[in-house]
Design an enzyme around this catalytic site. Sequence first.
Site, PDB file in Angstrom:
ATOM      1  N   TYR A   1       0.839  -1.204   0.000  1.00 24.87           N
ATOM      2  CA  TYR A   1       0.000   0.000   0.000  1.00 24.87           C
ATOM      3  C   TYR A   1       0.874   1.254   0.000  1.00 24.87           C
ATOM      4  O   TYR A   1       0.671   2.174  -0.792  1.00 24.87           O
ATOM      5  CB  TYR A   1      -0.905  -0.030   1.236  1.00 24.87           C
ATOM      6  CG  TYR A   1      -1.915   1.093   1.337  1.00 24.87           C
ATOM      7  CD1 TYR A   1      -3.155   0.999   0.706  1.00 24.87           C
ATOM      8  CD2 TYR A   1      -1.652   2.244   2.085  1.00 24.87           C
ATOM      9  CE1 TYR A   1      -4.095   2.006   0.812  1.00 24.87           C
ATOM     10  CE2 TYR A   1      -2.587   3.258   2.201  1.00 24.87           C
ATOM     11  CZ  TYR A   1      -3.814   3.138   1.574  1.00 24.87           C
ATOM     12  OH  TYR A   1      -4.747   4.144   1.682  1.00 24.87           O
TER      13      TYR A   1
ATOM     14  N   LYS B   1       0.959   3.967  -3.044  1.00 24.79           N
ATOM     15  CA  LYS B   1       0.514   5.354  -2.833  1.00 24.79           C
ATOM     16  C   LYS B   1       1.641   6.352  -3.139  1.00 24.79           C
ATOM     17  O   LYS B   1       1.387   7.443  -3.667  1.00 24.79           O
ATOM     18  CB  LYS B   1      -0.008   5.529  -1.407  1.00 24.79           C
ATOM     19  CG  LYS B   1      -1.301   4.746  -1.127  1.00 24.79           C
ATOM     20  CD  LYS B   1      -2.447   5.205  -2.027  1.00 24.79           C
ATOM     21  CE  LYS B   1      -3.769   4.557  -1.641  1.00 24.79           C
ATOM     22  NZ  LYS B   1      -4.886   5.013  -2.478  1.00 24.79           N
TER      23      LYS B   1
HETATM   24  P1  NDP Z   1     -13.551   1.996   1.247  1.00 26.77           P
HETATM   25  O1  NDP Z   1     -13.031   0.611   1.366  1.00 26.77           O
HETATM   26  O2  NDP Z   1     -14.589   2.464   2.187  1.00 26.77           O
HETATM   27  O3  NDP Z   1     -14.096   2.262  -0.242  1.00 26.77           O
HETATM   28  C1  NDP Z   1     -13.352   1.893  -1.350  1.00 26.77           C
HETATM   29  C2  NDP Z   1     -14.297   1.627  -2.493  1.00 26.77           C
HETATM   30  O4  NDP Z   1     -13.512   1.286  -3.643  1.00 26.77           O
HETATM   31  C3  NDP Z   1     -15.218   0.437  -2.213  1.00 26.77           C
HETATM   32  O5  NDP Z   1     -16.536   0.717  -2.591  1.00 26.77           O
HETATM   33  C4  NDP Z   1     -14.600  -0.645  -3.074  1.00 26.77           C
HETATM   34  O6  NDP Z   1     -15.506  -1.651  -3.522  1.00 26.77           O
HETATM   35  C5  NDP Z   1     -14.079   0.151  -4.253  1.00 26.77           C
HETATM   36  N1  NDP Z   1     -13.127  -0.636  -5.012  1.00 26.77           N
HETATM   37  C6  NDP Z   1     -12.128  -1.404  -4.529  1.00 26.77           C
HETATM   38  N2  NDP Z   1     -11.509  -2.052  -5.527  1.00 26.77           N
HETATM   39  C7  NDP Z   1     -12.123  -1.664  -6.670  1.00 26.77           C
HETATM   40  C8  NDP Z   1     -11.950  -2.001  -8.030  1.00 26.77           C
HETATM   41  N3  NDP Z   1     -11.016  -2.874  -8.422  1.00 26.77           N
HETATM   42  N4  NDP Z   1     -12.762  -1.428  -8.947  1.00 26.77           N
HETATM   43  C9  NDP Z   1     -13.723  -0.562  -8.572  1.00 26.77           C
HETATM   44  N5  NDP Z   1     -13.958  -0.221  -7.287  1.00 26.77           N
HETATM   45  C10 NDP Z   1     -13.162  -0.765  -6.343  1.00 26.77           C
HETATM   46  O7  NDP Z   1     -12.246   2.898   1.314  1.00 26.77           O
HETATM   47  P2  NDP Z   1     -12.024   4.456   1.642  1.00 26.77           P
HETATM   48  O8  NDP Z   1     -13.192   5.247   1.253  1.00 26.77           O
HETATM   49  O9  NDP Z   1     -11.481   4.539   3.002  1.00 26.77           O
HETATM   50  O10 NDP Z   1     -10.808   4.740   0.657  1.00 26.77           O
HETATM   51  C11 NDP Z   1     -10.947   5.479  -0.555  1.00 26.77           C
HETATM   52  C12 NDP Z   1      -9.554   5.844  -1.016  1.00 26.77           C
HETATM   53  O11 NDP Z   1      -8.939   6.632  -0.005  1.00 26.77           O
HETATM   54  C13 NDP Z   1      -8.635   4.644  -1.250  1.00 26.77           C
HETATM   55  O12 NDP Z   1      -7.812   4.897  -2.364  1.00 26.77           O
HETATM   56  C14 NDP Z   1      -7.808   4.609   0.008  1.00 26.77           C
HETATM   57  O13 NDP Z   1      -6.570   3.978  -0.186  1.00 26.77           O
HETATM   58  C15 NDP Z   1      -7.670   6.088   0.288  1.00 26.77           C
HETATM   59  N6  NDP Z   1      -7.315   6.429   1.659  1.00 26.77           N
HETATM   60  C16 NDP Z   1      -8.120   6.030   2.696  1.00 26.77           C
HETATM   61  C17 NDP Z   1      -7.765   6.355   3.982  1.00 26.77           C
HETATM   62  C18 NDP Z   1      -8.592   5.935   5.155  1.00 26.77           C
HETATM   63  O14 NDP Z   1      -8.092   6.071   6.303  1.00 26.77           O
HETATM   64  N7  NDP Z   1      -9.806   5.451   4.988  1.00 26.77           N
HETATM   65  C19 NDP Z   1      -6.551   7.147   4.275  1.00 26.77           C
HETATM   66  C20 NDP Z   1      -5.810   7.523   3.099  1.00 26.77           C
HETATM   67  C21 NDP Z   1      -6.186   7.170   1.847  1.00 26.77           C
HETATM   68  P3  NDP Z   1     -15.383  -3.143  -2.836  1.00 26.77           P
HETATM   69  O15 NDP Z   1     -15.841  -3.014  -1.449  1.00 26.77           O
HETATM   70  O16 NDP Z   1     -16.243  -4.026  -3.685  1.00 26.77           O
HETATM   71  O17 NDP Z   1     -13.945  -3.563  -2.899  1.00 26.77           O
END
Ligand code: NDP
Length: 254
Positions: free
Chosen positions: A162, A166
């Site tokens: 990860y 990133k």
């Molecule tokens: P969530 O897990 O709540 O949401 C992520 C979403 O992305 C889910 O709906 C998931 O669907 C979807 N997703 C995953 N893989 C795919 C794929 N191959 N194609 C299409 N959709 C996909 O995560 P967050 O909202 O927390 O994270 C959003 C972004 O923010 C990410 O990039 C994360 O790395 C980044 N981030 C988050 C932090 C945090 O603390 N939450 C901190 C820093 C960055 P499904 O459930 O089916 O996999």
Amino acid sequence: MNVIDSFKLTDKVAFVTGGGRGIGKVCALGLAEAGAHVAVVDLLRDEAETTAEEVRGLGRRAAAICCDVTQPLAVKDMVDRVVAVLGGLDIAFNNAGICIHEPAEEMSDESWLNVVDVDLNAVFFCARAAGKVMIAGGGGCIINTASMSGQIVNRPQPQCAYNAAKAGVIQLTKSLATEWASHGIRVNCISPGYTGTEMTMQVKEMHPDWIADSPMRRLAEPDEIKGAVVFLASPAASFVTGHDLVIDGAFTCW
Ligand code: NDP
């Protein structure tokens, strides 16, 4: 332009990957609140449809598109559909992401490849497909979701794939910003700190460690991310490109 007006996204067309829940969902609604029509892209069809319905409730047009963003052909189809259904593409928010906690020496090939595929390769596939449309259309704006993990190493959880992916997103963002500046495309990324979504709620036992390392002594609410995304998407940020906007409550300052 009046400064308040410069934050408006009236009748712009956006897509948001990972828009079914978490940060993506909140930002899809934030973009709609600012005036944009939004395509909600996710693996999860029902969640994407629910977010799209909420966008429509704000008086904007919306589409729910089920797409695995790690698949380049599916991504191209997704972008074509956004253009066909919503009439163009101005804003791409490449946000879908996953995180796997495994010690490096025990990490499986599958885990490594899975994380790099979703968190870095898919960001490139989406940016490339969006960039082609934006170049043909005379400009646009791309925002990628990186993370504070692109700059620091989190603790106590081991998550080298990860963190590496990133960091790659931040450098990819800078590269695309320079390549596409002459086409009127701005490319930026956001780097959230720990944010209260399903991703972090799955590991609640780590929260005390994270909070102890946080100057603000808390996680972010997903709602606290959307203002940065709307800003980067808007004319208010017309000279902001190649930037990594860190939204971490000063976590990376310690
Ligand atoms: P969530 O897990 O709540 O949401 C992520 C979403 O992305 C889910 O709906 C998931 O669907 C979807 N997703 C995953 N893989 C795919 C794929 N191959 N194609 C299409 N959709 C996909 O995560 P967050 O909202 O927390 O994270 C959003 C972004 O923010 C990410 O990039 C994360 O790395 C980044 N981030 C988050 C932090 C945090 O603390 N939450 C901190 C820093 C960055 P499904 O459930 O089916 O996999």
